[in-house]
Scaffold this active site. Structure first.
Site, PDB file in Angstrom:
ATOM      1  N   ASP A 114       0.878  -1.156   0.000  1.00 54.13           N
ATOM      2  CA  ASP A 114       0.000   0.000   0.000  1.00 54.13           C
ATOM      3  C   ASP A 114       0.927   1.221   0.000  1.00 54.13           C
ATOM      4  OD1 ASP A 114      -2.353   1.623   0.477  1.00 54.13           O
ATOM      5  OD2 ASP A 114      -1.659   1.781   2.546  1.00 54.13           O
ATOM      6  N   LEU A 115       0.408   2.362  -0.381  1.00 57.20           N
ATOM      7  CA  LEU A 115       1.270   3.555  -0.447  1.00 57.20           C
ATOM      8  C   LEU A 115       1.122   4.435   0.798  1.00 57.20           C
ATOM      9  CD1 LEU A 115       3.150   5.486  -2.074  1.00 57.20           C
ATOM     10  CD2 LEU A 115       1.084   6.459  -3.091  1.00 57.20           C
ATOM     11  N   ASP A 116      -0.082   4.995   0.944  1.00 57.47           N
ATOM     12  CA  ASP A 116      -0.326   5.971   2.005  1.00 57.47           C
ATOM     13  C   ASP A 116      -0.254   5.308   3.381  1.00 57.47           C
ATOM     14  OD1 ASP A 116      -0.862   8.039   0.136  1.00 57.47           O
ATOM     15  OD2 ASP A 116      -2.855   7.213  -0.190  1.00 57.47           O
ATOM     16  N   THR A 133       0.924  10.306   3.700  1.00 63.75           N
ATOM     17  CA  THR A 133       0.073  11.306   3.047  1.00 63.75           C
ATOM     18  C   THR A 133      -1.246  11.494   3.782  1.00 63.75           C
ATOM     19  OG1 THR A 133      -0.477   9.519   1.598  1.00 63.75           O
ATOM     20  CG2 THR A 133       0.945  11.218   0.687  1.00 63.75           C
ATOM     21  N   LYS A 183      -8.739   5.796   5.876  1.00 68.62           N
ATOM     22  CA  LYS A 183      -7.502   5.247   5.318  1.00 68.62           C
ATOM     23  C   LYS A 183      -7.828   4.050   4.422  1.00 68.62           C
ATOM     24  CE  LYS A 183      -4.291   6.905   8.763  1.00 68.62           C
ATOM     25  NZ  LYS A 183      -3.377   6.574   9.863  1.00 68.62           N
ATOM     26  N   SER A 225      -2.520   0.431  -4.408  1.00 69.74           N
ATOM     27  CA  SER A 225      -3.050   1.597  -3.690  1.00 69.74           C
ATOM     28  C   SER A 225      -4.374   2.058  -4.287  1.00 69.74           C
ATOM     29  CB  SER A 225      -2.039   2.748  -3.770  1.00 69.74           C
ATOM     30  OG  SER A 225      -2.635   3.967  -3.365  1.00 69.74           O
ATOM     31  N   ALA A 226      -5.255   2.525  -3.411  1.00 68.58           N
ATOM     32  CA  ALA A 226      -6.539   3.068  -3.874  1.00 68.58           C
ATOM     33  C   ALA A 226      -6.373   4.443  -4.490  1.00 68.58           C
ATOM     34  CB  ALA A 226      -7.503   3.160  -2.695  1.00 68.58           C
ATOM     35  N   LYS A 268     -10.770  -1.358  -1.624  1.00 70.07           N
ATOM     36  CA  LYS A 268     -10.494  -2.198  -0.467  1.00 70.07           C
ATOM     37  C   LYS A 268     -11.666  -2.007   0.501  1.00 70.07           C
ATOM     38  CE  LYS A 268      -5.596  -1.097  -1.001  1.00 70.07           C
ATOM     39  NZ  LYS A 268      -4.437  -0.356  -0.488  1.00 70.07           N
ATOM     40  N   GLU A 325       0.243  -3.263   4.695  1.00 74.76           N
ATOM     41  CA  GLU A 325      -0.914  -2.366   4.810  1.00 74.76           C
ATOM     42  C   GLU A 325      -0.981  -1.671   6.161  1.00 74.76           C
ATOM     43  OE1 GLU A 325      -3.553  -0.904   3.849  1.00 74.76           O
ATOM     44  OE2 GLU A 325      -3.769  -1.611   1.800  1.00 74.76           O
ATOM     45  N   ASP A 326      -1.440  -0.421   6.149  1.00 72.18           N
ATOM     46  CA  ASP A 326      -1.638   0.282   7.423  1.00 72.18           C
ATOM     47  C   ASP A 326      -3.124   0.432   7.767  1.00 72.18           C
ATOM     48  OD1 ASP A 326      -2.145   2.172   5.338  1.00 72.18           O
ATOM     49  OD2 ASP A 326      -2.060   3.758   6.853  1.00 72.18           O
TER      50      ASP A 326
END
Ligand code: G6P
Ligand code: MG
Length: 215
Positions: free
Chosen positions: A9-11, A17, A45, A114-115, A145, A169-170
């Protein structure tokens, strides 16, 4: 199991972000006199832009027309783009580059799941883009997600079985997506929010990839 790919995942995993999303949503909330809280932001998130707006409007008990909602989505994103315009490699979260270096050396394929429709801009600004064999972002999926689509497309694009993928994932929705896709999930953050993850680490600082990727 012989794991072959790491899907990130990115954020909140590679960069933070969430603070910029929070600020942009908070400002938008002022248009309908709503004060978004940090606890609510936590629930946004991993949630797509349009679904985030729908959630916020539901919390605010505010009914908006489709035209109004579309205008607000554009506005929110314009502010978000302004906020991320100065992002640079210093905003890569601690330990990330060291961890990517380790897994690359170990031969894992690396993909983004990532979404965010802004994922590529962020990867470029932070210089992370060259680490990725494949990028699946919000422009390439139709389901958000916790639907596993974003990770399943990642596995498929890499030519790897879902069972051979490890997701980082966070967000709770993201961990659920990974599990729904039959993948291993490593939660980045706190145990309370990531209960479904197979393993949880607070961040990548000092992480030994060989140890962590052992299941
Ligand atoms: C990530 C973030 C969410 C955000 C979503 C869409 O999943 O965690 O907070 O709403 O991406 O981002 P975008 O950049 O397309 O608005
Ligand atoms: Mg995230």
């Amino acid at each position: 199991m012989n794991y072959k790919a790491c899907l990130f995942d990115l954020d909140g995993v590679l960069v933070d972000t969430a603070i910029y999303h929070f600020q942009a949503w908070k400002n938008l909330g002022k248009k309908f006199n709503y004060e978004l809280t940090e606890e609510q932001n936590e629930q946004l998130k991993g949630v797509s832009r349009v679904e985030s707006l729908n959630k916020i409007l539901a919390w605010a008990n505010y009914t908006a027309s489709e035209t109004q909602k579309n205008a607000w989505l554009v506005e929110k994103n314009e502010e978000y783009l302004r906020l991320i315009s100065n992002m640079n490699p210093s905003e890569i979260l601690p330990g990330v580059i060291d961890f990517l270096t380790q897994i690359k050396a170990l031969g894992y394929q690396i993909a983004l799941g990532s979404a965010s429709k802004n994922a590529e801009i962020i990867l470029e600004k932070t210089g992370l883009i060259s680490w990725f064999d494949l990028i699946i972002d919000g422009n390439k999926v139709s389901q958000s997600k916790p639907d596993p689509e974003v990770f399943l497309k990642g596995a498929e694009g890499l030519g790897v079985a879902p069972e051979a993928c490890i997701v980082f994932e966070d967000a709770q929705a993201g961990v659920e997506a990974a599990k729904a896709g039959n993948m291993r999930a490593i939660g980045i953050g706190e145990a309370e929010t990531l209960a479904l993850a197979d393993k949880i680490i607070p961040n990548f600082v000092g992480v030994n990839a060989v140890d962590l990727l052992q299941f």
